[in-house]
Design a protein around this motif. Structure first.
Motif, PDB file in Angstrom:
ATOM      1  N   ILE A 223      14.996   1.603   3.302  1.00 50.78           N
ATOM      2  CA  ILE A 223      14.669   0.405   4.083  1.00 50.78           C
ATOM      3  C   ILE A 223      13.229   0.462   4.580  1.00 50.78           C
ATOM      4  O   ILE A 223      12.463  -0.504   4.447  1.00 50.78           O
ATOM      5  N   VAL A 224      12.838   1.586   5.149  1.00 47.64           N
ATOM      6  CA  VAL A 224      11.466   1.726   5.642  1.00 47.64           C
ATOM      7  C   VAL A 224      10.473   1.662   4.481  1.00 47.64           C
ATOM      8  O   VAL A 224       9.447   0.972   4.550  1.00 47.64           O
ATOM      9  N   GLY A 225      10.781   2.369   3.401  1.00 49.40           N
ATOM     10  CA  GLY A 225       9.879   2.381   2.263  1.00 49.40           C
ATOM     11  C   GLY A 225       9.665   1.017   1.650  1.00 49.40           C
ATOM     12  O   GLY A 225       8.592   0.735   1.099  1.00 49.40           O
ATOM     13  N   TRP A 226      10.670   0.159   1.759  1.00 49.86           N
ATOM     14  CA  TRP A 226      10.582  -1.160   1.128  1.00 49.86           C
ATOM     15  C   TRP A 226       9.489  -2.032   1.730  1.00 49.86           C
ATOM     16  O   TRP A 226       8.969  -2.932   1.063  1.00 49.86           O
ATOM     17  N   PHE A 227       9.104  -1.767   2.960  1.00 42.94           N
ATOM     18  CA  PHE A 227       8.012  -2.546   3.539  1.00 42.94           C
ATOM     19  C   PHE A 227       6.701  -2.243   2.820  1.00 42.94           C
ATOM     20  O   PHE A 227       5.844  -3.123   2.673  1.00 42.94           O
ATOM     21  N   GLY A 228       6.524  -0.992   2.380  1.00 46.16           N
ATOM     22  CA  GLY A 228       5.375  -0.672   1.546  1.00 46.16           C
ATOM     23  C   GLY A 228       5.561  -1.170   0.133  1.00 46.16           C
ATOM     24  O   GLY A 228       4.615  -1.631  -0.513  1.00 46.16           O
ATOM     25  N   PHE A 229       6.778  -1.100  -0.362  1.00 49.35           N
ATOM     26  CA  PHE A 229       7.102  -1.557  -1.715  1.00 49.35           C
ATOM     27  C   PHE A 229       6.742  -3.032  -1.887  1.00 49.35           C
ATOM     28  O   PHE A 229       6.108  -3.425  -2.863  1.00 49.35           O
ATOM     29  N   ASN A 230       7.164  -3.858  -0.926  1.00 46.54           N
ATOM     30  CA  ASN A 230       6.889  -5.292  -1.015  1.00 46.54           C
ATOM     31  C   ASN A 230       5.521  -5.671  -0.461  1.00 46.54           C
ATOM     32  O   ASN A 230       4.876  -6.592  -0.961  1.00 46.54           O
ATOM     33  N   GLY A 231       5.079  -4.969   0.567  1.00 42.05           N
ATOM     34  CA  GLY A 231       3.869  -5.398   1.259  1.00 42.05           C
ATOM     35  C   GLY A 231       2.598  -4.705   0.845  1.00 42.05           C
ATOM     36  O   GLY A 231       1.502  -5.140   1.217  1.00 42.05           O
ATOM     37  N   GLY A 232       2.698  -3.629   0.058  1.00 40.57           N
ATOM     38  CA  GLY A 232       1.505  -2.855  -0.256  1.00 40.57           C
ATOM     39  C   GLY A 232       0.466  -3.621  -1.028  1.00 40.57           C
ATOM     40  O   GLY A 232      -0.740  -3.487  -0.784  1.00 40.57           O
ATOM     41  N   ALA A 233       0.915  -4.449  -1.973  1.00 43.31           N
ATOM     42  CA  ALA A 233      -0.037  -5.161  -2.826  1.00 43.31           C
ATOM     43  C   ALA A 233      -0.890  -6.154  -2.045  1.00 43.31           C
ATOM     44  O   ALA A 233      -1.953  -6.566  -2.521  1.00 43.31           O
ATOM     45  N   ALA A 234      -0.442  -6.538  -0.843  1.00 46.14           N
ATOM     46  CA  ALA A 234      -1.235  -7.467  -0.035  1.00 46.14           C
ATOM     47  C   ALA A 234      -2.588  -6.880   0.336  1.00 46.14           C
ATOM     48  O   ALA A 234      -3.523  -7.616   0.665  1.00 46.14           O
ATOM     49  N   ALA A 235      -2.715  -5.560   0.272  1.00 46.84           N
ATOM     50  CA  ALA A 235      -4.003  -4.930   0.578  1.00 46.84           C
ATOM     51  C   ALA A 235      -5.080  -5.365  -0.393  1.00 46.84           C
ATOM     52  O   ALA A 235      -6.266  -5.399  -0.051  1.00 46.84           O
ATOM     53  N   THR A 236      -4.692  -5.699  -1.621  1.00 46.58           N
ATOM     54  CA  THR A 236      -5.682  -6.107  -2.627  1.00 46.58           C
ATOM     55  C   THR A 236      -6.092  -7.561  -2.463  1.00 46.58           C
ATOM     56  O   THR A 236      -7.010  -8.023  -3.140  1.00 46.58           O
ATOM     57  N   ALA A 237      -5.399  -8.287  -1.594  1.00 44.85           N
ATOM     58  CA  ALA A 237      -5.678  -9.715  -1.421  1.00 44.85           C
ATOM     59  C   ALA A 237      -6.036 -10.038   0.026  1.00 44.85           C
ATOM     60  O   ALA A 237      -5.740 -11.129   0.519  1.00 44.85           O
ATOM     61  N   GLY A 238      -6.664  -9.080   0.709  1.00 46.64           N
ATOM     62  CA  GLY A 238      -7.085  -9.334   2.080  1.00 46.64           C
ATOM     63  C   GLY A 238      -5.933  -9.592   3.024  1.00 46.64           C
ATOM     64  O   GLY A 238      -6.051 -10.376   3.966  1.00 46.64           O
ATOM     65  N   PHE A 239      -4.797  -8.966   2.780  1.00 51.23           N
ATOM     66  CA  PHE A 239      -3.585  -9.102   3.591  1.00 51.23           C
ATOM     67  C   PHE A 239      -2.987 -10.496   3.538  1.00 51.23           C
ATOM     68  O   PHE A 239      -2.211 -10.893   4.409  1.00 51.23           O
ATOM     69  N   ASP A 240      -3.294 -11.246   2.498  1.00 50.49           N
ATOM     70  CA  ASP A 240      -2.738 -12.591   2.339  1.00 50.49           C
ATOM     71  C   ASP A 240      -1.215 -12.534   2.317  1.00 50.49           C
ATOM     72  O   ASP A 240      -0.623 -11.872   1.467  1.00 50.49           O
ATOM     73  N   GLY A 241      -0.576 -13.214   3.250  1.00 49.08           N
ATOM     74  CA  GLY A 241       0.875 -13.315   3.283  1.00 49.08           C
ATOM     75  C   GLY A 241       1.593 -12.082   3.784  1.00 49.08           C
ATOM     76  O   GLY A 241       2.832 -12.041   3.730  1.00 49.08           O
ATOM     77  N   LEU A 242       0.875 -11.075   4.285  1.00 48.45           N
ATOM     78  CA  LEU A 242       1.526  -9.818   4.634  1.00 48.45           C
ATOM     79  C   LEU A 242       2.608 -10.004   5.698  1.00 48.45           C
ATOM     80  O   LEU A 242       3.712  -9.448   5.582  1.00 48.45           O
ATOM     81  N   GLY A 243       2.316 -10.771   6.750  1.00 48.97           N
ATOM     82  CA  GLY A 243       3.314 -10.978   7.794  1.00 48.97           C
ATOM     83  C   GLY A 243       4.580 -11.632   7.252  1.00 48.97           C
ATOM     84  O   GLY A 243       5.701 -11.238   7.607  1.00 48.97           O
ATOM     85  N   ARG A 244       4.410 -12.629   6.419  1.00 48.08           N
ATOM     86  CA  ARG A 244       5.564 -13.309   5.814  1.00 48.08           C
ATOM     87  C   ARG A 244       6.356 -12.353   4.920  1.00 48.08           C
ATOM     88  O   ARG A 244       7.586 -12.323   4.950  1.00 48.08           O
ATOM     89  N   ILE A 245       5.641 -11.537   4.140  1.00 47.46           N
ATOM     90  CA  ILE A 245       6.296 -10.570   3.252  1.00 47.46           C
ATOM     91  C   ILE A 245       7.139  -9.583   4.052  1.00 47.46           C
ATOM     92  O   ILE A 245       8.297  -9.311   3.723  1.00 47.46           O
ATOM     93  N   ILE A 246       6.560  -9.044   5.119  1.00 46.57           N
ATOM     94  CA  ILE A 246       7.268  -8.055   5.928  1.00 46.57           C
ATOM     95  C   ILE A 246       8.479  -8.676   6.612  1.00 46.57           C
ATOM     96  O   ILE A 246       9.580  -8.096   6.624  1.00 46.57           O
ATOM     97  N   LEU A 247       8.309  -9.863   7.190  1.00 46.02           N
ATOM     98  CA  LEU A 247       9.423 -10.516   7.874  1.00 46.02           C
ATOM     99  C   LEU A 247      10.541 -10.869   6.896  1.00 46.02           C
ATOM    100  O   LEU A 247      11.732 -10.655   7.189  1.00 46.02           O
ATOM    101  N   ASN A 248      10.181 -11.400   5.734  1.00 48.28           N
ATOM    102  CA  ASN A 248      11.189 -11.746   4.730  1.00 48.28           C
ATOM    103  C   ASN A 248      11.943 -10.507   4.254  1.00 48.28           C
ATOM    104  O   ASN A 248      13.157 -10.551   4.036  1.00 48.28           O
ATOM    105  N   THR A 249      11.219  -9.411   4.076  1.00 43.40           N
ATOM    106  CA  THR A 249      11.852  -8.168   3.640  1.00 43.40           C
ATOM    107  C   THR A 249      12.864  -7.689   4.676  1.00 43.40           C
ATOM    108  O   THR A 249      14.005  -7.333   4.345  1.00 43.40           O
TER     109      THR A 249
END
Length: 416
Positions: A223-249
């Motif tokens: 469960i904890v790892g999945w936040f990096g699994f889903n949200g890690g790629a946002a680092a390449t896009a200036g954190f675009d959508g990161l909050g939404r990704i984390i909340l949805n996860t």
């Protein structure tokens, strides 16, 4: 990439790598007490082998852009373009090097997932041979099909570019691996389960988890790892959508727990801890491709549906007669399909509900089906080849006694 992006990328990669031990715990608790070492070693073996192969040539196989030295544009990058990534390392581009590390963690976890289908009956040496061949022929190219893009952000992998190829206004959505990871692993798991055959005494209720707390520790890590699994790629896009990704996860995992335990309560009269953990995983699997493209309300619905449907889907192996030991097909295959196809209806702007057309659903169905067929077919050939030559399955006596001592010379639990 600035320091904040680099820091998040590093943390995300580290916690995704930690998901592989999480898979080992999750799977290890559900097998026989005398098979726990064998089960966990398949995950750690995958970490060692796949990590090395990814750096040697696997990363290059996903580079399918013109000018990248690709062998077949859109299908296969050149594994020999920069063996060992020495040229890349010389350039000392921190962002790119972290991208290699981040990608490696996905390759490792996907391979480890497959092992759950052959618990209690697989030999370690043939498993390692299988893992090396499988990532080379299946995972390395498939992840490039799904996520390959050029320097301008234009899709180059054939799955990613499918919508453009068909002349649609949208293209395939798989933000973090519904097709490349979960459906891919589940199709391979089904093929291997068929190749190795059923466990001795396979029947409903015949094989119970030997250590429920160990499995729940694995669930917690995942469960904890999945936040990096889903949200890690946002680092390449200036954190675009990161909050939404984390909340949805988060909310899909929570809803998945509810969906599963409600079904268990209705079917069996009791909600189990293994069911709650499995429901969380089902919700996380389903949200993986969709984490960027849904609002939280739709994510809740997706999690509930995934948890409930996957709770029913674990019965399929008994009805259809295949022994997927730890329900990789039900959790990752069915859950992955639900997440991918759900986008066809509810993806923001492009789903049927918002666009009024079926374009998003069409590309999602084609992409997921193609990956499943390819992975199943190649895996069946690899697994059959190994079983017919050096043998993949342990001897019956070792299976009955537990494979830990026979394969590794160790017991999971030694009582003085």
């Amino acid at each position: 990439m600035d320091s904040g992006n680099l820091a998040w990328y590093l943390v995300a990669g580290a916690i995704v790598l930690f998901m592989t031990p999480g898979i080992a715990f999750f799977y290890g608790g559900m097998v026989k007490a005398k098979s726990v070492v064998s089960m966990m070693m398949m995950s750690f073996g995958a970490m060692g082998l796949v990590g090395v192969l990814w750096v040697l040539y696997g990363y290059n196989m996903g580079l399918m852009s013109p000018g990248e030295g690709n062998l077949i544009p859109g299908l296969l990058g050149n594994p020999f373009a920069d063996i060992g990534l020495s040229a890349m390392a010389s350039a000392d581009d921190n962002g790119t090097l972290l991208a290699v590390f981040y990608g490696a963690t996905f390759a490792i976890a996907t391979t480890a997932l497959v092992s759950g289908a052959i618990a209690d009956r697989a030999r370690f040496g043939p498993w390692m041979l299988f893992a090396g061949i499988w990532v080379t022929l299946v995972y390395f190219p498939v992840q490039g099909w799904v996520w390959g893009f050029d320097a301008d952000g234009t899709p180059t992998g054939w799955i990613y570019a499918l919508g453009d190829t068909l002349g649609f206004s949208t293209t395939t959505i798989d933000y973090a691996g519904g097709t490349a990871v979960h459906i891919n692993a589940a199709a391979a798991a089904l093929a291997l389960a068929l190749v190795l055959g059923k466990r001795i005494g396979f029947a409903k209720g015949a094989h119970q988890p030997h250590n429920v707390p160990l499995t729940l520790i694995g669930v917690a890590i995942l469960i904890v790892g999945w936040f990096g699994f889903n949200g890690g790629a946002a680092a390449t896009a200036g954190f675009d959508g990161l909050g939404r990704i984390i909340l949805n996860t988060f909310v899909a995992a929570a809803a998945g727990i509810l969906g599963w335990v409600l079904v268990e309560r209705a079917k069996d009269g009791k909600a189990t801890s293994i069911g709650a953990g499995s429901g969380a995983i089902a919700g996380l699997v389903a949200i993986t491709p969709a984490c960027y493209s849904l609002t939280p309300g739709w994510s809740i619905l997706l999690g509930v549906i995934a948890g409930a449907v996957c709770a029913f889907a674990i019965e399929l192996k008994y009805k259809l007669g295949f022994d997927d030991s730890l329900d990789v097909v039900a959790l990752h295959g069915i859950g992955g399909l639900i997440g991918c196809w759900f986008l066809g209806f509810f993806a923001t702007d492009t789903g049927l509900l918002f666009s009024g057309n079926f374009e998003q659903l069409i590309v999602q169905v084609i992409a997921s089906t193609a990956v499943a067929i390819y992975s199943f077919g190649i895996t069946w050939l690899i697994g059959t080849g190994i079983e017919k030559t050096i043998g993949f399955r342990v001897q019956n006596a070792d299976e009955l006694a537990g494979v830990d001592v026979a394969q590794h010379g160790e017991d999971g639990y030694v009582l003085a």
